[in-house]
Design an enzyme around this catalytic site. Sequence first.
Site, PDB file in Angstrom:
ATOM      1  N   TYR A 108       0.833  -1.225   0.000  1.00 52.22           N
ATOM      2  CA  TYR A 108       0.000   0.000   0.000  1.00 52.22           C
ATOM      3  C   TYR A 108       0.860   1.264   0.000  1.00 52.22           C
ATOM      4  O   TYR A 108       0.581   2.223  -0.729  1.00 52.22           O
ATOM      5  CB  TYR A 108      -0.913  -0.051   1.237  1.00 52.22           C
TER       6      TYR A 108
ATOM      7  N   ASP B 241      12.638 -13.012   0.025  1.00 56.55           N
ATOM      8  CA  ASP B 241      12.060 -13.068   1.364  1.00 56.55           C
ATOM      9  C   ASP B 241      13.105 -12.526   2.337  1.00 56.55           C
ATOM     10  O   ASP B 241      14.223 -13.046   2.397  1.00 56.55           O
ATOM     11  CB  ASP B 241      11.717 -14.536   1.675  1.00 56.55           C
TER      12      ASP B 241
ATOM     13  N   THR C 169       5.743   2.334  14.278  1.00 51.08           N
ATOM     14  CA  THR C 169       4.365   2.780  14.425  1.00 51.08           C
ATOM     15  C   THR C 169       4.163   3.587  15.713  1.00 51.08           C
ATOM     16  O   THR C 169       4.811   3.320  16.733  1.00 51.08           O
ATOM     17  CB  THR C 169       3.401   1.569  14.395  1.00 51.08           C
TER      18      THR C 169
ATOM     19  N   SER D  22      -0.955  -4.754  20.466  1.00 52.09           N
ATOM     20  CA  SER D  22      -1.207  -6.002  19.737  1.00 52.09           C
ATOM     21  C   SER D  22       0.130  -6.692  19.493  1.00 52.09           C
ATOM     22  O   SER D  22       1.189  -6.065  19.614  1.00 52.09           O
ATOM     23  CB  SER D  22      -1.876  -5.725  18.379  1.00 52.09           C
TER      24      SER D  22
ATOM     25  N   TYR E 164       1.227  -7.427  16.681  1.00 54.63           N
ATOM     26  CA  TYR E 164       1.823  -6.685  15.557  1.00 54.63           C
ATOM     27  C   TYR E 164       2.602  -5.474  16.079  1.00 54.63           C
ATOM     28  O   TYR E 164       3.771  -5.276  15.740  1.00 54.63           O
ATOM     29  CB  TYR E 164       0.732  -6.224  14.570  1.00 54.63           C
ATOM     30  N   HIS E 165       1.928  -4.639  16.906  1.00 54.23           N
ATOM     31  CA  HIS E 165       2.611  -3.446  17.412  1.00 54.23           C
ATOM     32  C   HIS E 165       3.842  -3.843  18.239  1.00 54.23           C
ATOM     33  O   HIS E 165       4.867  -3.166  18.211  1.00 54.23           O
ATOM     34  CB  HIS E 165       1.642  -2.588  18.239  1.00 54.23           C
TER      35      HIS E 165
ATOM     36  N   LYS F  41       6.967  -4.379  16.263  1.00 58.11           N
ATOM     37  CA  LYS F  41       7.673  -3.134  15.897  1.00 58.11           C
ATOM     38  C   LYS F  41       8.537  -2.651  17.070  1.00 58.11           C
ATOM     39  O   LYS F  41       9.597  -2.078  16.871  1.00 58.11           O
ATOM     40  CB  LYS F  41       6.659  -2.049  15.531  1.00 58.11           C
TER      41      LYS F  41
HETATM   42  N1  USQ Z   1     -11.270   1.354  14.678  1.00 57.55           N
HETATM   43  C1  USQ Z   1     -12.645   1.513  14.741  1.00 57.55           C
HETATM   44  N2  USQ Z   1     -13.395   1.004  13.721  1.00 57.55           N
HETATM   45  C2  USQ Z   1     -12.842   0.353  12.650  1.00 57.55           C
HETATM   46  C3  USQ Z   1     -11.442   0.211  12.583  1.00 57.55           C
HETATM   47  C4  USQ Z   1     -10.692   0.735  13.633  1.00 57.55           C
HETATM   48  O1  USQ Z   1     -13.177   2.086  15.684  1.00 57.55           O
HETATM   49  O2  USQ Z   1     -13.587  -0.096  11.775  1.00 57.55           O
HETATM   50  C5  USQ Z   1     -10.431   1.922  15.761  1.00 57.55           C
HETATM   51  C6  USQ Z   1      -9.575   0.890  16.509  1.00 57.55           C
HETATM   52  O3  USQ Z   1     -10.246   0.364  17.603  1.00 57.55           O
HETATM   53  C7  USQ Z   1      -8.357   1.723  16.899  1.00 57.55           C
HETATM   54  C8  USQ Z   1      -8.265   2.789  15.825  1.00 57.55           C
HETATM   55  O4  USQ Z   1      -9.518   2.791  15.137  1.00 57.55           O
HETATM   56  O5  USQ Z   1      -8.593   2.361  18.114  1.00 57.55           O
HETATM   57  C9  USQ Z   1      -7.173   2.555  14.796  1.00 57.55           C
HETATM   58  O6  USQ Z   1      -7.349   1.284  14.209  1.00 57.55           O
HETATM   59  P1  USQ Z   1      -6.816   0.978  12.731  1.00 57.55           P
HETATM   60  O7  USQ Z   1      -7.270  -0.400  12.356  1.00 57.55           O
HETATM   61  O8  USQ Z   1      -7.151   2.095  11.809  1.00 57.55           O
HETATM   62  O9  USQ Z   1      -5.238   1.051  12.944  1.00 57.55           O
HETATM   63  P2  USQ Z   1      -4.252   0.126  13.759  1.00 57.55           P
HETATM   64  O10 USQ Z   1      -4.787  -1.231  14.013  1.00 57.55           O
HETATM   65  O11 USQ Z   1      -3.803   0.898  14.953  1.00 57.55           O
HETATM   66  O12 USQ Z   1      -3.053  -0.064  12.733  1.00 57.55           O
HETATM   67  C10 USQ Z   1      -2.838   0.814  11.622  1.00 57.55           C
HETATM   68  C11 USQ Z   1      -1.992   0.092  10.597  1.00 57.55           C
HETATM   69  C12 USQ Z   1      -0.644  -0.218  11.208  1.00 57.55           C
HETATM   70  C13 USQ Z   1      -0.018   1.046  11.744  1.00 57.55           C
HETATM   71  C14 USQ Z   1      -0.949   1.728  12.731  1.00 57.55           C
HETATM   72  C15 USQ Z   1      -0.463   3.073  13.197  1.00 57.55           C
HETATM   73  O13 USQ Z   1      -2.647  -1.088  10.174  1.00 57.55           O
HETATM   74  O14 USQ Z   1       0.187  -0.825  10.211  1.00 57.55           O
HETATM   75  O15 USQ Z   1       1.167   0.708  12.389  1.00 57.55           O
HETATM   76  O16 USQ Z   1      -2.206   1.974  12.068  1.00 57.55           O
HETATM   77  S1  USQ Z   1      -0.974   3.429  14.852  1.00 57.55           S
HETATM   78  O17 USQ Z   1      -2.413   3.214  14.978  1.00 57.55           O
HETATM   79  O18 USQ Z   1      -0.617   4.792  15.118  1.00 57.55           O
HETATM   80  O19 USQ Z   1      -0.265   2.489  15.694  1.00 57.55           O
END
Ligand code: USQ
Length: 415
Positions: free
Chosen positions: A11, A74, A144, A179, A181-182, A185
């Site tokens: 992406y 890979d 992240t 998570s 995942y996090h 990192k």
């Molecule tokens: N959320 C909702 N509804 C949804 C999807 C998400 O309320 O349909 C909420 C989640 O609970 C969370 C927030 O939105 O509190 C962010 O979720 P997200 O799925 O948009 O993002 P996240 O899982 O945190 O991960 C994404 C990327 C990841 C990156 C991260 C940056 O997938 O690769 O590292 O954003 S950060 O969030 O700043 O850690």
Amino acid sequence: MRILILGGDGYLGWPTAMYLSRRGHEVTVVDNFAKRRWEKELSVLPLLPVPLLGDRVKAWKKATGLTIGKVEADLCDFALVKGVLHDFEPHAIIHYGEQPSAPFSMMDCHRAVVTQTNNITGTLNVLWALREQAPDCHLVKLGTMGEYGTPNIDIEEGFIEIEHNGRRDVLPYPKQPGSFYHLSKVHDSNNILFACRVWKLRSTDLHQGVVYGIETDETRLGPELITSFHYDHIFGTALNRFCAQAAAGIPLTVYGAGKQKRGFLNIRDTLRCVELSVLNPPQAGEYRVFNQFTETFTILELASLVKVQSGKLGLKTEIQHLANPRVEAAEHYYNARHQKLLDLGLKPHLLSEVLIESMLASVRENAHLIRQETILPRVQWGHAARAARAAAGAHESTLLPEPAMLPGRAHPAEG
Ligand code: USQ
């Protein structure tokens, strides 16, 4: 500069490759297409089919006359990584080559192991290959903002000055990720910091917020140059999902009350931040962290913006509060510093009504392709999953059964 982009089929990786190629750099993309395999395995394909890397590179040549190199490798194969660095002799490596989804990593033991093995091993291999082949090369690593979690104090950029028992030191900022995942990192960050300290490597760890957007100046140069757009519950992120949901006439899936706050940025700013990092490398031995986001919003604020904008396009959009499938603070303090990239010259593209409207319009053209069964969250972080599994007599997965609802039949609102 000679720049390697690891995970350059993704992406952010593909738009970055085009952006830097267009600015005169010699760019080669490395990818093993793992993300494409995970998408197929979980039936969560991007909104539009994404051309294969070979076709993307050809389309880029046709559109601009410029060459982007490609290598299938890979990162978990050390000999291959070392070989690529030996052959290419990069000045900079931009490392996106990781499993990027928090829900994926929380789905079951296998996916948690895949996430951490893939991400941590890949980065370790890159560090060892740098040590042996290109110790002066600058590693720009995508980390992240989620590494920090949501502490009840201001978040600094990577390091914090602490006074303890009358003595002071500047130490890595405490990390409380949400998570596996996090966490991967965080482990990467520790490994990179260590490698910079003992081997005098140089690295910029970009603690990036949640990215939104579909288009960059380069993706607009032709239909084969698009990037992947995910709206599903595994790889889709909040704002992108909300736009797709509004376009498809589905209620917006706000988890819980939506008061959780995060840092966000436009995909165009991701490219510029990476460029600014590459053009301003750290000293040998220096490990630095830039917090890479431009604005903070609560999730409910984002959903409300999408609701208002979609109304202007004649769409009738509802906001639906779902029981939060994640374990995260429902309401919290959030004040994260993000100054260093601004100091280097970043001019943010702030989220505007126009942008949301154009995202909505662009997704709406393809709304008939949206697979509604991939929208609702099905990966549970915590005890709800244990209860559901016990009820179903299953043991191994936190993946809930496919929901039959949409639209209309809601999960219980949390308020
Ligand atoms: N959320 C909702 N509804 C949804 C999807 C998400 O309320 O349909 C909420 C989640 O609970 C969370 C927030 O939105 O509190 C962010 O979720 P997200 O799925 O948009 O993002 P996240 O899982 O945190 O991960 C994404 C990327 C990841 C990156 C991260 C940056 O997938 O690769 O590292 O954003 S950060 O969030 O700043 O850690």
